[in-house]
Each structure stands twice: as C-alpha cells, then as structure tokens.
Write a protein that holds these residues in place. Sequence first.
Motif, mmCIF file in Angstrom:
data_model
loop_
_atom_site.group_PDB
_atom_site.id
_atom_site.type_symbol
_atom_site.label_atom_id
_atom_site.label_comp_id
_atom_site.label_asym_id
_atom_site.label_seq_id
_atom_site.Cartn_x
_atom_site.Cartn_y
_atom_site.Cartn_z
ATOM 1 N N MET A 19 0.828 -1.202 0.000
ATOM 2 C CA MET A 19 0.000 0.000 0.000
ATOM 3 C C MET A 19 0.865 1.256 0.000
ATOM 4 O O MET A 19 0.593 2.205 -0.745
ATOM 5 C CB MET A 19 -0.933 0.002 1.210
ATOM 6 N N LEU A 20 1.902 1.268 0.823
ATOM 7 C CA LEU A 20 2.796 2.424 0.867
ATOM 8 C C LEU A 20 3.486 2.644 -0.479
ATOM 9 O O LEU A 20 3.591 3.781 -0.958
ATOM 10 C CB LEU A 20 3.836 2.251 1.979
ATOM 11 N N ALA A 21 3.941 1.554 -1.109
ATOM 12 C CA ALA A 21 4.586 1.664 -2.421
ATOM 13 C C ALA A 21 3.615 2.224 -3.455
ATOM 14 O O ALA A 21 3.982 3.085 -4.260
ATOM 15 C CB ALA A 21 5.121 0.301 -2.858
ATOM 16 N N ASN A 22 2.379 1.751 -3.420
ATOM 17 C CA ASN A 22 1.372 2.270 -4.356
ATOM 18 C C ASN A 22 1.092 3.745 -4.105
ATOM 19 O O ASN A 22 0.912 4.515 -5.057
ATOM 20 C CB ASN A 22 0.086 1.456 -4.270
ATOM 21 N N MET A 23 1.046 4.153 -2.857
ATOM 22 C CA MET A 23 0.829 5.565 -2.546
ATOM 23 C C MET A 23 1.990 6.409 -3.070
ATOM 24 O O MET A 23 1.775 7.479 -3.651
ATOM 25 C CB MET A 23 0.645 5.757 -1.036
ATOM 26 N N ILE A 24 3.208 5.937 -2.895
ATOM 27 C CA ILE A 24 4.383 6.666 -3.371
ATOM 28 C C ILE A 24 4.313 6.850 -4.882
ATOM 29 O O ILE A 24 4.672 7.903 -5.414
ATOM 30 C CB ILE A 24 5.676 5.947 -2.942
ATOM 31 N N ARG A 25 3.832 5.848 -5.577
ATOM 32 C CA ARG A 25 3.748 5.919 -7.042
ATOM 33 C C ARG A 25 2.808 7.019 -7.525
ATOM 34 O O ARG A 25 2.913 7.470 -8.664
ATOM 35 C CB ARG A 25 3.308 4.569 -7.603
ATOM 36 N N MET B 96 -2.727 11.832 -11.581
ATOM 37 C CA MET B 96 -3.891 11.491 -10.755
ATOM 38 C C MET B 96 -3.648 11.725 -9.259
ATOM 39 O O MET B 96 -4.462 11.312 -8.432
ATOM 40 C CB MET B 96 -4.267 10.027 -10.986
ATOM 41 N N GLN B 97 -2.552 12.392 -8.892
ATOM 42 C CA GLN B 97 -2.216 12.584 -7.482
ATOM 43 C C GLN B 97 -3.336 13.283 -6.719
ATOM 44 O O GLN B 97 -3.745 12.817 -5.657
ATOM 45 C CB GLN B 97 -0.919 13.381 -7.345
ATOM 46 N N ASP B 98 -3.847 14.385 -7.234
ATOM 47 C CA ASP B 98 -4.914 15.109 -6.533
ATOM 48 C C ASP B 98 -6.172 14.253 -6.406
ATOM 49 O O ASP B 98 -6.832 14.242 -5.379
ATOM 50 C CB ASP B 98 -5.255 16.407 -7.265
ATOM 51 N N PHE B 99 -6.496 13.542 -7.473
ATOM 52 C CA PHE B 99 -7.672 12.677 -7.474
ATOM 53 C C PHE B 99 -7.522 11.594 -6.412
ATOM 54 O O PHE B 99 -8.452 11.313 -5.663
ATOM 55 C CB PHE B 99 -7.854 12.064 -8.866
ATOM 56 N N MET B 100 -6.346 10.985 -6.347
ATOM 57 C CA MET B 100 -6.113 9.910 -5.381
ATOM 58 C C MET B 100 -6.242 10.429 -3.952
ATOM 59 O O MET B 100 -6.853 9.780 -3.105
ATOM 60 C CB MET B 100 -4.739 9.280 -5.606
ATOM 61 N N GLY B 101 -5.680 11.601 -3.676
ATOM 62 C CA GLY B 101 -5.793 12.183 -2.341
ATOM 63 C C GLY B 101 -7.238 12.426 -1.955
ATOM 64 O O GLY B 101 -7.667 12.095 -0.844
ATOM 65 N N SER B 102 -8.016 12.992 -2.878
ATOM 66 C CA SER B 102 -9.441 13.244 -2.616
ATOM 67 C C SER B 102 -10.197 11.938 -2.417
ATOM 68 O O SER B 102 -11.059 11.835 -1.549
ATOM 69 C CB SER B 102 -10.066 14.014 -3.777
ATOM 70 N N TYR B 103 -9.863 10.948 -3.236
ATOM 71 C CA TYR B 103 -10.524 9.651 -3.154
ATOM 72 C C TYR B 103 -10.253 8.989 -1.798
ATOM 73 O O TYR B 103 -11.175 8.496 -1.142
ATOM 74 C CB TYR B 103 -10.058 8.756 -4.301
ATOM 75 N N LEU B 104 -8.996 8.988 -1.372
ATOM 76 C CA LEU B 104 -8.655 8.393 -0.079
ATOM 77 C C LEU B 104 -9.339 9.139 1.063
ATOM 78 O O LEU B 104 -9.858 8.526 2.000
ATOM 79 C CB LEU B 104 -7.136 8.378 0.123
ATOM 80 N N ASP B 105 -9.340 10.461 0.985
ATOM 81 C CA ASP B 105 -9.959 11.276 2.024
ATOM 82 C C ASP B 105 -11.452 10.982 2.129
ATOM 83 O O ASP B 105 -11.983 10.755 3.215
ATOM 84 C CB ASP B 105 -9.722 12.756 1.718
ATOM 85 N N LYS B 106 -12.123 10.935 0.993
ATOM 86 C CA LYS B 106 -13.567 10.678 0.980
ATOM 87 C C LYS B 106 -13.874 9.271 1.503
ATOM 88 O O LYS B 106 -14.815 9.073 2.266
ATOM 89 C CB LYS B 106 -14.109 10.869 -0.433
#
Length: 170
Positions: A86-92, A98-108
């Motif tokens: 999971m950490l490796a995938n987050m680093i990628r 898609m960084q902003d999208f991923m952050g919003s998705y995780l937050d939601k």
Amino acid sequence: MQTKEADPSAAAGKPLRVIKKYPNRRLYDTDTSAYITLAEVKALVMRAEPFVVRDAKTNEDLTRSILLQIILEEETAGVPLFSENMLANMIRFYGHSMQDFMGSYLDKNLQIFMEMQQKMTDQAKGLTPELWQQFMNAQTPLMMGNYFTQSQNAFTQMQEQMLNALGVKR
C-alpha cells in the motif's frame, strides 16, 4: 495553512489551539502555556480537538509534518496500518497526473468508513464484550459490503466530476 476562519471546527465554536514548534524540536502549547509531547498531540487528534502547529520563528504551518511524524511512530511501534504494498502504491501517485484525485478519493473513503464506524458504535452502545464480539461477527460482512458500495459510488461521483471538468460527455 489553517486559520480560524478556514477551520470547520473553529466555525462550530471550538477555538483553534496553537502549538509552536521550536528549533530544539520541542512543542509548546499556547493554551496551557506548557511544553507537550508528540503523544499529547496525538491525544488532541484522538479527541478531535482543533489545532495547528506553527514554526515558532517563521509561523509556517507544520501541522501536516507533525501528523506524519505521529503516523510514522505508530507504524513503527506496533501493528502497522499500512502494508508495504500500500505504501509503495501511494508513493507511485506522487507526481502522477492522478495525485490530486487519489488524495481526494482516499480522504472521501476514509470519511465514509469513519461514519460507518460511528453508526456501528452508536448501535452497539451498552453491549457487553461478548455481545460486542457477536455483533461485530454479524455486522462486519454487512458493513464491508455497504462500505464497498459507498466507496464505489464515491469513486464514480469523483470520476464524473473530473470528466465534467474536462468537458467530456458520456
């Protein structure tokens, strides 16, 4: 940067607690006029008390770095929450389009999960440890199914917003 106006809990009547970080790495709580530890900052988080950590010299907002430091200590102290995969995938995702999208998705998704957890806790008030275990055994499959449905809906909604922002029609 957090301000009293931008902080939702400050708007709800809770004052924003200011913690100053000094060059010697000590944290000073301006509310209690005392130095505090990272464990005490974690306790503020656990109680959902609004706070901001500021550099004592520059007034720079250091809240995120302090929260990351708490997570790092928790991850190395016991049973980790994040797998290596999971950490490796987050680093990628850093630097990815898609960084902003991923952050919003995780937050939601985390918010959805916490709301479900609160509903379960409210439903289970007054249960003995034995009944709580039975409740959890029965509720977990239902809860996770509901969570995955809500997560999928959140993803679809965010995807639609992104496509609409780009002017793409489906």
